[in-house]
Design an enzyme around this catalytic site. Structure first.
Site, PDB file in Angstrom:
ATOM      1  N   GLY A  40      38.841 -28.431  -5.364  1.00 41.04           N
ATOM      2  CA  GLY A  40      38.738 -27.624  -3.924  1.00 41.04           C
ATOM      3  C   GLY A  40      39.720 -28.233  -3.107  1.00 41.04           C
ATOM      4  O   GLY A  40      40.816 -28.315  -3.695  1.00 41.04           O
ATOM      5  N   VAL A  70      35.670 -34.640  -5.375  1.00 42.26           N
ATOM      6  CA  VAL A  70      34.557 -33.887  -5.930  1.00 42.26           C
ATOM      7  C   VAL A  70      33.382 -33.733  -4.840  1.00 42.26           C
ATOM      8  O   VAL A  70      32.490 -33.182  -5.089  1.00 42.26           O
ATOM      9  CB  VAL A  70      33.627 -34.295  -7.142  1.00 42.26           C
ATOM     10  CG1 VAL A  70      34.726 -34.513  -8.304  1.00 42.26           C
ATOM     11  CG2 VAL A  70      33.041 -35.813  -6.940  1.00 42.26           C
ATOM     12  N   ALA A  72      36.626 -29.110   9.796  1.00 39.60           N
ATOM     13  CA  ALA A  72      36.661 -29.632  11.149  1.00 39.60           C
ATOM     14  C   ALA A  72      36.312 -28.593  12.179  1.00 39.60           C
ATOM     15  O   ALA A  72      35.758 -28.579  13.353  1.00 39.60           O
ATOM     16  CB  ALA A  72      37.955 -30.039  11.273  1.00 39.60           C
ATOM     17  N   HIS A  92      58.149  -7.007  13.511  1.00 40.73           N
ATOM     18  CA  HIS A  92      59.048  -6.916  12.502  1.00 40.73           C
ATOM     19  C   HIS A  92      60.277  -7.799  12.879  1.00 40.73           C
ATOM     20  O   HIS A  92      60.753  -7.614  14.003  1.00 40.73           O
ATOM     21  CB  HIS A  92      59.643  -5.561  12.431  1.00 40.73           C
ATOM     22  CG  HIS A  92      60.533  -5.385  10.963  1.00 40.73           C
ATOM     23  ND1 HIS A  92      60.430  -5.793   9.629  1.00 40.73           N
ATOM     24  CD2 HIS A  92      61.954  -5.277  11.102  1.00 40.73           C
ATOM     25  CE1 HIS A  92      61.300  -5.648   9.232  1.00 40.73           C
ATOM     26  NE2 HIS A  92      62.410  -5.439   9.855  1.00 40.73           N
TER      27      HIS A  92
HETATM   28  C1  LIG Z   1      41.167 -35.432   2.677  1.00 42.39           C
HETATM   29  C2  LIG Z   1      40.435 -34.549   3.532  1.00 42.39           C
HETATM   30  C3  LIG Z   1      40.956 -33.317   4.319  1.00 42.39           C
HETATM   31  C4  LIG Z   1      40.256 -32.482   5.156  1.00 42.39           C
HETATM   32  N1  LIG Z   1      41.176 -31.364   5.717  1.00 42.39           N
HETATM   33  C5  LIG Z   1      40.618 -30.505   6.296  1.00 42.39           C
HETATM   34  C6  LIG Z   1      41.316 -29.481   6.958  1.00 42.39           C
HETATM   35  O1  LIG Z   1      42.564 -29.265   6.607  1.00 42.39           O
HETATM   36  N2  LIG Z   1      40.653 -28.511   7.680  1.00 42.39           N
HETATM   37  C7  LIG Z   1      39.534 -28.606   7.989  1.00 42.39           C
HETATM   38  O2  LIG Z   1      38.854 -27.843   8.871  1.00 42.39           O
HETATM   39  N3  LIG Z   1      38.519 -29.866   7.520  1.00 42.39           N
HETATM   40  C8  LIG Z   1      39.108 -30.836   6.413  1.00 42.39           C
HETATM   41  N4  LIG Z   1      38.600 -31.730   6.139  1.00 42.39           N
HETATM   42  C9  LIG Z   1      37.223 -31.764   6.644  1.00 42.39           C
HETATM   43  C10 LIG Z   1      37.000 -32.378   7.860  1.00 42.39           C
HETATM   44  O3  LIG Z   1      37.560 -33.679   8.041  1.00 42.39           O
HETATM   45  C11 LIG Z   1      35.529 -32.561   8.279  1.00 42.39           C
HETATM   46  O4  LIG Z   1      34.690 -31.391   8.068  1.00 42.39           O
HETATM   47  C12 LIG Z   1      35.327 -33.128   9.780  1.00 42.39           C
HETATM   48  O5  LIG Z   1      35.850 -34.207   9.948  1.00 42.39           O
HETATM   49  C13 LIG Z   1      33.751 -33.195   9.942  1.00 42.39           C
HETATM   50  O6  LIG Z   1      33.440 -33.719  11.284  1.00 42.39           O
HETATM   51  P1  LIG Z   1      32.222 -34.475  11.775  1.00 42.39           P
HETATM   52  O7  LIG Z   1      32.484 -34.759  13.002  1.00 42.39           O
HETATM   53  O8  LIG Z   1      31.192 -33.692  11.301  1.00 42.39           O
HETATM   54  O9  LIG Z   1      32.457 -35.736  11.055  1.00 42.39           O
HETATM   55  P2  LIG Z   1      33.255 -37.033  10.719  1.00 42.39           P
HETATM   56  O10 LIG Z   1      34.798 -36.614  10.912  1.00 42.39           O
HETATM   57  O11 LIG Z   1      32.885 -37.634   9.451  1.00 42.39           O
HETATM   58  O12 LIG Z   1      32.760 -38.077  11.770  1.00 42.39           O
HETATM   59  C14 LIG Z   1      31.737 -38.852  12.126  1.00 42.39           C
HETATM   60  C15 LIG Z   1      31.996 -40.165  12.720  1.00 42.39           C
HETATM   61  O13 LIG Z   1      30.650 -40.752  12.867  1.00 42.39           O
HETATM   62  C16 LIG Z   1      30.759 -41.969  12.865  1.00 42.39           C
HETATM   63  N5  LIG Z   1      29.586 -42.731  12.595  1.00 42.39           N
HETATM   64  C17 LIG Z   1      28.935 -42.467  11.369  1.00 42.39           C
HETATM   65  N6  LIG Z   1      27.744 -43.171  11.492  1.00 42.39           N
HETATM   66  C18 LIG Z   1      27.681 -43.913  12.582  1.00 42.39           C
HETATM   67  C19 LIG Z   1      26.658 -44.607  13.305  1.00 42.39           C
HETATM   68  N7  LIG Z   1      25.420 -44.809  12.907  1.00 42.39           N
HETATM   69  N8  LIG Z   1      27.241 -44.978  14.486  1.00 42.39           N
HETATM   70  C20 LIG Z   1      28.335 -44.842  15.257  1.00 42.39           C
HETATM   71  N9  LIG Z   1      29.210 -43.908  14.528  1.00 42.39           N
HETATM   72  C21 LIG Z   1      29.082 -43.685  13.392  1.00 42.39           C
HETATM   73  C22 LIG Z   1      31.973 -42.286  11.801  1.00 42.39           C
HETATM   74  O14 LIG Z   1      32.754 -43.534  11.856  1.00 42.39           O
HETATM   75  C23 LIG Z   1      32.924 -41.128  12.200  1.00 42.39           C
HETATM   76  O15 LIG Z   1      34.027 -41.446  13.076  1.00 42.39           O
HETATM   77  C24 LIG Z   1      38.969 -32.707   5.378  1.00 42.39           C
HETATM   78  C25 LIG Z   1      38.558 -33.749   4.804  1.00 42.39           C
HETATM   79  C26 LIG Z   1      39.073 -34.327   4.064  1.00 42.39           C
HETATM   80  C27 LIG Z   1      38.522 -35.750   3.585  1.00 42.39           C
END
Ligand SMILES: Cc1cc2nc3c(=O)[nH]c(=O)nc-3n(C[C@H](O)[C@H](O)[C@H](O)COP(=O)(O)OP(=O)(O)OC[C@H]3O[C@@H](n4cnc5c(N)ncnc54)[C@H](O)[C@@H]3O)c2cc1C
Length: 471
Positions: A183, A271, A324, A449
């Protein structure tokens, strides 16, 4: 210290922190509970930002390696990569951005409560493991995101058998690395480490790389990866992996039932990711769940009134990409709904998918196979970057733009690109799909262009009139 808020957001990833900012902009009093030492979540700390920073280093190395072609003279000696400097610069980029979110919180008077949150029911949130407090919220937004997922039978030890969390922080270039999963995360790391000089083997269970992309894109990436010396094993299942003094011994079963043995210094397991809901108290307050994900309706309302959820932690009817930009958009919609504004559900068919390996991939909408399966009378327009003036100047001539359109109404159903700047070029395609453009309308959208974007205009010519102009 006030413990009552209009909105309490749990998690400061791209879903949570953006929801918080938008809610504050709309006049609500907002607090965010985040357990990490920095704001920004997966994207800023372990995901989008650090990986793309490493890819920029890989690109810089590629340019320097071809210095002679560019007429740039550099002192004699081997061109290499200094991982200490790479990591230091990457960390500066990450810190700059996480501090930027802190600044935005201060600007919008959003309180960052440092600790772990648990839902306690009736708008109450218990914060523990840090700033121990009990909060009361009129509205709660759960944005606890996702974390790396393993596979049964393969023990991730985080030293030899690693995840993306460790891969972004490697202090030395591994001599060899095997990557499980092709992926976006898998192929981006394959690209990075190959550029840095590792021997790379990528192992994919399904018959092709980047299986969610159009088949032509997968084929082009495989061709390019093989040319770069990346070993590609598709239709192959890893059956065991064991770390030891001589690296990781991996056994895999190929499509024809044969066993393949691979040895690599590291095995990166890429994965997919699973939801973070353990210990959150979600079931305790009656949230409907599905395999650990929080179930939401199209406006991100959970089954419990005044509790919303956005981002990687949710499941919704239909496909929900863990990206993101998707989580941020869901955060904005949720904040606006909570402020009483009119909001519309997201059309997930129009979410761009970007993969930042070399060559880059940008895509939106139906693939050719999906369009045919949906019953469309499909027409295709393709244009290779190799004939484009701008691509020749940049020496970035791999790949193509492919437009999938409906023959009956000429509507553009999907755009799939692999090649230079594809992750930027896809923005035009997203707008085209959102506005239900025809390929003829794209032909009459003037592309400057010389630009890479001309490839879209040419592919539109091919879709609308059967042939591009410059071929
Ligand atoms: C290697 C990698 C590369 C990626 N590259 C891209 C990219 O190029 N473009 C893209 O669009 N997406 C990318 N993604 C995916 C993207 O990072 C995620 O889709 C995005 O960060 C999701 O955001 P979120 O706010 O849902 O969750 P998250 O970013 O996971 O944030 C959740 C937050 O909640 C906090 N948390 C969890 N439980 C608790 C709790 N009980 N109390 C307090 N805090 C808590 C965690 O500490 C964390 O900071 C990538 C992911 C990875 C792993």
């Amino acid at each position: 210290m006030a413990n009552e808020f209009d909105v309490v957001v749990i998690g400061a990833g791209t879903g949570g922190y953006v929801a918080a900012i938008r809610a504050a902009q709309l006049g609500m009093q907002v607090a965010v509970v985040e357990k990490q030492k920095a704001l920004g979540g997966t994207c800023l700390i372990w995901g989008c930002i650090p990986t793309k920073a490493l890819l920029e280093h890989a690109h810089a190395l590629k340019v320097v390696q071809h210095a002679k072609d560019w007429g740039v003279t550099i002192p004699a000696g081997e061109v290499g990569i200094d991982m200490a400097q790479v990591q230091a610069r990457k960390d500066r980029v990450v810190t700059g951005l996480t501090k930027g979110v802190e600044f935005l919180f201060k600007k919008h008077k959003i309180e960052w409560i440092k600790g772990t949150a648990r839902l306690a029911g009736n708008g109450r949130i218990d914060v523990f493991e840090g700033d121990t407090r009990t909060l009361q919220a009129k509205e709660i937004v759960v944005a606890t995101g996702s974390t790396v997922r393993g596979v049964p039978g393969i023990e991730i030890d985080r030293t030899q058998i690693i995840t993306s969390d460790e891969a972004i922080g490697l202090k030395a270039v591994p001599k060899s690395i095997a990557i499980m999963g092709s992926g976006a995360v898998g192929v981006e790391f394959a690209s990075i480490f190959r550029s840095f000089g590792s021997e790379v083997t990528i192992i994919e269970l399904l018959p092709r790389l980047v299986p969610v992309e159009d088949e032509a894109v997968s084929a082009e990436l495989e061709k390019s990866f093989r040319k770069r010396g990346i070993k590609v094993l598709t239709g192959t299942t890893v059956t065991s992996a064991k770390g030891g003094a001589k690296g990781v011994d991996i056994e895999a079963r190929t499509g024809d039932g044969k066993t393949q043995k691979i040895n690599a210094e590291l095995l990166l397991v890429a994965v997919g990711r699973g939801p973070v809901t353990t210990g959150l108290g979600a079931e305790g307050i009656g949230l409907q769940m599905d395999r650990g994900y929080i179930k939401v309706d199209p406006l991100f309302r959970t089954s419990v009134p005044h509790v919303s959820a956005v981002g990687d932690v949710i499941t919704i009817d239909g496909p929900h990409p863990q990206l993101a930009h998707v989580s941020s958009h869901e955060g904005v919609i949720t904040a606006e709904r909570l402020a009483g504004r009119h909001v519309e559900p997201i059309d997930y068919r129009h979410v761009p998918g970007c993969t930042y390996c070399d060559p880059e991939i940008g895509s939106v909408g139906l693939t050719e196979a999906q369009a045919r399966a949906a019953g469309y009378d499909v027409k295709i327009g393709t244009f290779p970057f190799g004939v484009l003036g701008r691509a020749k100047m940049a020496a970035e001539t791999e790949g193509f733009v492919k437009i999938v359109a409906d023959r009956k109404y000429d509507e553009v159903l999907g755009v799939h690109m692999i090649g230079p700047r594809s992750t930027e070029l896809v923005a035009e395609a997203v707008l085209a799909l959102r506005l239900e453009c025809t390929s003829e309308e794209l032909v009459h959208t003037i592309h400057a262009h010389p630009t890479f974007a001309e490839a879209i205009g040419e592919a539109a010519h091919a879709a609308a009139h059967g042939a591009p102009l410059h071929m």
